[in-house]
Design a protein around this motif. Sequence first.
Motif, PDB file in Angstrom:
ATOM      1  N   HIS A 192      11.228  -8.628  -6.357  1.00  0.00           N
ATOM      2  CA  HIS A 192      11.686  -7.296  -5.930  1.00  0.00           C
ATOM      3  C   HIS A 192      10.742  -6.211  -6.434  1.00  0.00           C
ATOM      4  CE1 HIS A 192      15.317  -8.801  -4.111  1.00  0.00           C
ATOM      5  NE2 HIS A 192      15.504  -9.556  -5.171  1.00  0.00           N
ATOM      6  N   ARG A 193      10.361  -6.329  -7.704  1.00  0.00           N
ATOM      7  CA  ARG A 193       9.429  -5.351  -8.297  1.00  0.00           C
ATOM      8  C   ARG A 193       8.047  -5.491  -7.654  1.00  0.00           C
ATOM      9  NH1 ARG A 193       8.403  -1.020  -8.757  1.00  0.00           N
ATOM     10  NH2 ARG A 193       6.971  -0.282 -10.356  1.00  0.00           N
ATOM     11  N   ILE A 194       7.612  -6.728  -7.429  1.00  0.00           N
ATOM     12  CA  ILE A 194       6.305  -6.945  -6.795  1.00  0.00           C
ATOM     13  C   ILE A 194       6.302  -6.352  -5.380  1.00  0.00           C
ATOM     14  CG2 ILE A 194       4.723  -8.707  -5.889  1.00  0.00           C
ATOM     15  CD1 ILE A 194       5.418 -10.424  -8.319  1.00  0.00           C
ATOM     16  N   GLY A 195       7.412  -6.527  -4.694  1.00  0.00           N
ATOM     17  CA  GLY A 195       7.537  -5.969  -3.345  1.00  0.00           C
ATOM     18  C   GLY A 195       7.398  -4.452  -3.355  1.00  0.00           C
ATOM     19  N   GLU A 196       8.021  -3.808  -4.364  1.00  0.00           N
ATOM     20  CA  GLU A 196       7.904  -2.351  -4.467  1.00  0.00           C
ATOM     21  C   GLU A 196       6.469  -1.945  -4.787  1.00  0.00           C
ATOM     22  OE1 GLU A 196      12.340  -0.995  -5.997  1.00  0.00           O
ATOM     23  OE2 GLU A 196      10.732  -1.236  -7.477  1.00  0.00           O
ATOM     24  N   ILE A 197       5.868  -2.675  -5.721  1.00  0.00           N
ATOM     25  CA  ILE A 197       4.497  -2.348  -6.140  1.00  0.00           C
ATOM     26  C   ILE A 197       3.524  -2.451  -4.964  1.00  0.00           C
ATOM     27  CG2 ILE A 197       2.543  -3.172  -7.538  1.00  0.00           C
ATOM     28  CD1 ILE A 197       4.648  -4.000  -9.667  1.00  0.00           C
ATOM     29  N   THR A 198       3.637  -3.532  -4.186  1.00  0.00           N
ATOM     30  CA  THR A 198       2.698  -3.704  -3.071  1.00  0.00           C
ATOM     31  C   THR A 198       2.897  -2.600  -2.022  1.00  0.00           C
ATOM     32  OG1 THR A 198       4.193  -5.339  -2.112  1.00  0.00           O
ATOM     33  CG2 THR A 198       2.320  -6.184  -3.329  1.00  0.00           C
ATOM     34  N   LEU A 199       4.144  -2.240  -1.763  1.00  0.00           N
ATOM     35  CA  LEU A 199       4.376  -1.158  -0.802  1.00  0.00           C
ATOM     36  C   LEU A 199       3.814   0.155  -1.334  1.00  0.00           C
ATOM     37  CD1 LEU A 199       7.979  -1.984   0.501  1.00  0.00           C
ATOM     38  CD2 LEU A 199       5.887  -1.958   1.856  1.00  0.00           C
ATOM     39  N   GLU A 200       4.048   0.430  -2.625  1.00  0.00           N
ATOM     40  CA  GLU A 200       3.536   1.672  -3.223  1.00  0.00           C
ATOM     41  C   GLU A 200       2.005   1.716  -3.151  1.00  0.00           C
ATOM     42  OE1 GLU A 200       5.251   1.462  -7.120  1.00  0.00           O
ATOM     43  OE2 GLU A 200       7.279   1.849  -6.341  1.00  0.00           O
ATOM     44  N   LYS A 201       1.372   0.592  -3.476  1.00  0.00           N
ATOM     45  CA  LYS A 201      -0.095   0.553  -3.462  1.00  0.00           C
ATOM     46  C   LYS A 201      -0.640   0.664  -2.030  1.00  0.00           C
ATOM     47  CE  LYS A 201      -0.850  -1.998  -7.806  1.00  0.00           C
ATOM     48  NZ  LYS A 201      -1.433  -0.901  -8.610  1.00  0.00           N
ATOM     49  N   ALA A 202       0.049   0.073  -1.083  1.00  0.00           N
ATOM     50  CA  ALA A 202      -0.387   0.173   0.318  1.00  0.00           C
ATOM     51  C   ALA A 202      -0.290   1.620   0.806  1.00  0.00           C
ATOM     52  CB  ALA A 202       0.442  -0.752   1.205  1.00  0.00           C
ATOM     53  N   PHE A 203       0.794   2.295   0.433  1.00  0.00           N
ATOM     54  CA  PHE A 203       0.941   3.710   0.804  1.00  0.00           C
ATOM     55  C   PHE A 203      -0.136   4.562   0.138  1.00  0.00           C
ATOM     56  CE2 PHE A 203       4.593   5.020   3.405  1.00  0.00           C
ATOM     57  CZ  PHE A 203       5.155   3.785   3.675  1.00  0.00           C
ATOM     58  N   ALA A 204      -0.427   4.269  -1.128  1.00  0.00           N
ATOM     59  CA  ALA A 204      -1.456   5.029  -1.845  1.00  0.00           C
ATOM     60  C   ALA A 204      -2.816   4.834  -1.165  1.00  0.00           C
ATOM     61  CB  ALA A 204      -1.514   4.597  -3.303  1.00  0.00           C
ATOM     62  N   ALA A 205      -3.100   3.608  -0.750  1.00  0.00           N
ATOM     63  CA  ALA A 205      -4.366   3.328  -0.081  1.00  0.00           C
ATOM     64  C   ALA A 205      -4.446   4.073   1.250  1.00  0.00           C
ATOM     65  CB  ALA A 205      -4.529   1.822   0.138  1.00  0.00           C
ATOM     66  N   LEU A 206      -3.348   4.042   1.999  1.00  0.00           N
ATOM     67  CA  LEU A 206      -3.330   4.749   3.289  1.00  0.00           C
ATOM     68  C   LEU A 206      -3.507   6.254   3.099  1.00  0.00           C
ATOM     69  CD1 LEU A 206      -0.549   2.868   5.297  1.00  0.00           C
ATOM     70  CD2 LEU A 206      -2.836   3.413   6.159  1.00  0.00           C
ATOM     71  N   ALA A 207      -2.872   6.796   2.065  1.00  0.00           N
ATOM     72  CA  ALA A 207      -2.968   8.238   1.804  1.00  0.00           C
ATOM     73  C   ALA A 207      -4.411   8.606   1.451  1.00  0.00           C
ATOM     74  CB  ALA A 207      -2.005   8.639   0.694  1.00  0.00           C
ATOM     75  N   ALA A 208      -5.060   7.781   0.623  1.00  0.00           N
ATOM     76  CA  ALA A 208      -6.451   8.035   0.238  1.00  0.00           C
ATOM     77  C   ALA A 208      -7.353   7.966   1.465  1.00  0.00           C
ATOM     78  CB  ALA A 208      -6.905   7.007  -0.806  1.00  0.00           C
ATOM     79  N   TRP A 209      -7.079   7.032   2.304  1.00  0.00           N
ATOM     80  CA  TRP A 209      -7.811   6.801   3.524  1.00  0.00           C
ATOM     81  C   TRP A 209      -7.735   7.999   4.459  1.00  0.00           C
ATOM     82  CZ3 TRP A 209      -7.056   1.265   5.522  1.00  0.00           C
ATOM     83  CH2 TRP A 209      -7.986   0.996   6.541  1.00  0.00           C
ATOM     84  N   MET A 210      -6.523   8.555   4.527  1.00  0.00           N
ATOM     85  CA  MET A 210      -6.315   9.696   5.429  1.00  0.00           C
ATOM     86  C   MET A 210      -7.082  10.930   4.964  1.00  0.00           C
ATOM     87  SD  MET A 210      -2.321   9.030   6.399  1.00  0.00           S
ATOM     88  CE  MET A 210      -2.078  10.644   7.121  1.00  0.00           C
ATOM     89  N   GLU A 211      -7.508  10.913   3.700  1.00  0.00           N
ATOM     90  CA  GLU A 211      -8.323  12.007   3.169  1.00  0.00           C
ATOM     91  C   GLU A 211      -9.778  11.910   3.646  1.00  0.00           C
ATOM     92  OE1 GLU A 211      -7.211  14.493   0.698  1.00  0.00           O
ATOM     93  OE2 GLU A 211      -5.362  13.796   1.654  1.00  0.00           O
ATOM     94  N   THR A 212     -10.188  10.718   4.082  1.00  0.00           N
ATOM     95  CA  THR A 212     -11.566  10.534   4.530  1.00  0.00           C
ATOM     96  C   THR A 212     -11.659  10.859   6.016  1.00  0.00           C
ATOM     97  OG1 THR A 212     -11.384   8.241   5.280  1.00  0.00           O
ATOM     98  CG2 THR A 212     -11.733   8.581   2.923  1.00  0.00           C
ATOM     99  N   ASP A 213     -12.888  10.804   6.561  1.00  0.00           N
ATOM    100  CA  ASP A 213     -13.019  11.057   7.993  1.00  0.00           C
ATOM    101  C   ASP A 213     -13.012   9.754   8.796  1.00  0.00           C
ATOM    102  OD1 ASP A 213     -15.470  10.095   7.272  1.00  0.00           O
ATOM    103  OD2 ASP A 213     -16.621  11.512   8.508  1.00  0.00           O
ATOM    104  N   LEU A 214     -12.671   8.653   8.111  1.00  0.00           N
ATOM    105  CA  LEU A 214     -12.591   7.374   8.822  1.00  0.00           C
ATOM    106  C   LEU A 214     -11.302   7.323   9.631  1.00  0.00           C
ATOM    107  CD1 LEU A 214     -13.630   4.930   5.967  1.00  0.00           C
ATOM    108  CD2 LEU A 214     -14.951   5.460   8.031  1.00  0.00           C
ATOM    109  N   PRO A 215     -11.360   6.722  10.820  1.00  0.00           N
ATOM    110  CA  PRO A 215     -10.122   6.587  11.578  1.00  0.00           C
ATOM    111  C   PRO A 215      -9.161   5.659  10.835  1.00  0.00           C
ATOM    112  CG  PRO A 215     -11.897   5.314  12.598  1.00  0.00           C
ATOM    113  CD  PRO A 215     -12.513   6.104  11.489  1.00  0.00           C
ATOM    114  N   PRO A 216      -7.943   6.101  10.553  1.00  0.00           N
ATOM    115  CA  PRO A 216      -7.026   5.221   9.834  1.00  0.00           C
ATOM    116  C   PRO A 216      -6.534   4.094  10.741  1.00  0.00           C
ATOM    117  CG  PRO A 216      -5.928   7.288  10.397  1.00  0.00           C
ATOM    118  CD  PRO A 216      -7.333   7.384  10.923  1.00  0.00           C
ATOM    119  N   VAL A 217      -6.346   2.917  10.174  1.00  0.00           N
ATOM    120  CA  VAL A 217      -5.785   1.800  10.935  1.00  0.00           C
ATOM    121  C   VAL A 217      -4.522   1.327  10.217  1.00  0.00           C
ATOM    122  CG1 VAL A 217      -7.995   1.024  11.882  1.00  0.00           C
ATOM    123  CG2 VAL A 217      -7.194   0.095   9.696  1.00  0.00           C
TER     124      VAL A 217
END
Length: 292
Positions: free
Chosen positions: A88-113
């Motif tokens: 359960h905790r691992i599931g939360e951590i992976t979702l949190e990290k995936a969101f953090a990665a997507l947010a960082a990505w959206m700061e760049t000029d790369l097209p987000p996928v």
Amino acid sequence: DARRAGHHRVAIHTEESAARRLARQTQERALRKAIETNTLALHFQPKVDLQTGAVIGAEALVRWHLEGTGDIPPAQFIPLAEECGLIHRIGEITLEKAFAALAAWMETDLPPVPVSVNVSAVQLDGRLLAAKLRDLLRASTVPPELVEIEVTETAFAHDMEGAIAELQAVRAMGVRIALDDFGTGYATLSLLQRLPIDTLKIDRSFVSDMIDSRSSEEIVRMVVALARALGKDLVAEGVETVEQSRRLVELGCEAGQGWLYARAMPVDALMAFIERNRGTVLGRAQPNTPQA
Ligand code: C2E
Ligand code: MG
Ligand code: MG
Ligand code: MG
């Protein structure tokens, strides 16, 4: 004699399981510590358009490097985490990290996928997935259509109606759902018809056998037809050779992931990979980063 030999075997068996129990307890303790110290990492494997090599998505895969031991594969510690509740905790951590990665990505000029995150059947049972996703979506600027979760057929083995309800709640938020390792589990065609999923992922076993095995190739052909009939997207897993990639395209599967293109890598490396492969076509893409 035989009786003594039998007795001996039992003794060895008991000793072995005691040793295994100890190893498990040790690993569980180490995993708990890895969670507390935030040492679990999330790596990303690109999903590509098989014809152009363009990156169309990424799958998040959890990584555990244990100091002094090395990398422990998820196939080993995820089942352990499922048994001891740490999932359960691992599931939360992976979702949190995936969101953090997507947010960082959206700061760049790369097209987000879209980024997909693997979700264990145990997490669906707990009915906490939709709530966690709702919180994360509220707290960030990441749009739901950039988030996908991957579930396997085992998610429906225990409490099918509950799992379907939970996934419907997830999908109602706009988050996409993929059925992972398709063809290796117990999903019947009638279940498949009812599942609230967007994408079928053809299991790596069929992809790796399809060139040499006629029946594996026919299974791939059938899954392509099934995906078309049901209006689902299709992704092939574990594409390792150019022949497999070509054959998949010939059969009508246009998206895939695998070591032919790239292994899972840290988010910075993924962004560099996308940058390097902008506008390049398959065969002319830059060499893969040597990351596991
Ligand atoms: P999966 O979701 O089917 O992930 C695909 C696995 O195949 C990954 O292994 C990936 O590294 C590997 N792979 C990708 N391309 C190739 C290829 O071309 N050839 C070969 N031989 N392998 C390839 P990994 O990372 O060891 O993960 C294994 C399984 O562990 C995953 O299978 C998934 O079921 C589970 N898992 C991984 N990360 C997570 C996570 O964050 N949460 C949960 N619940 N499960 C996870
Ligand atoms: Mg997966
Ligand atoms: Mg898979
Ligand atoms: Mg698989």
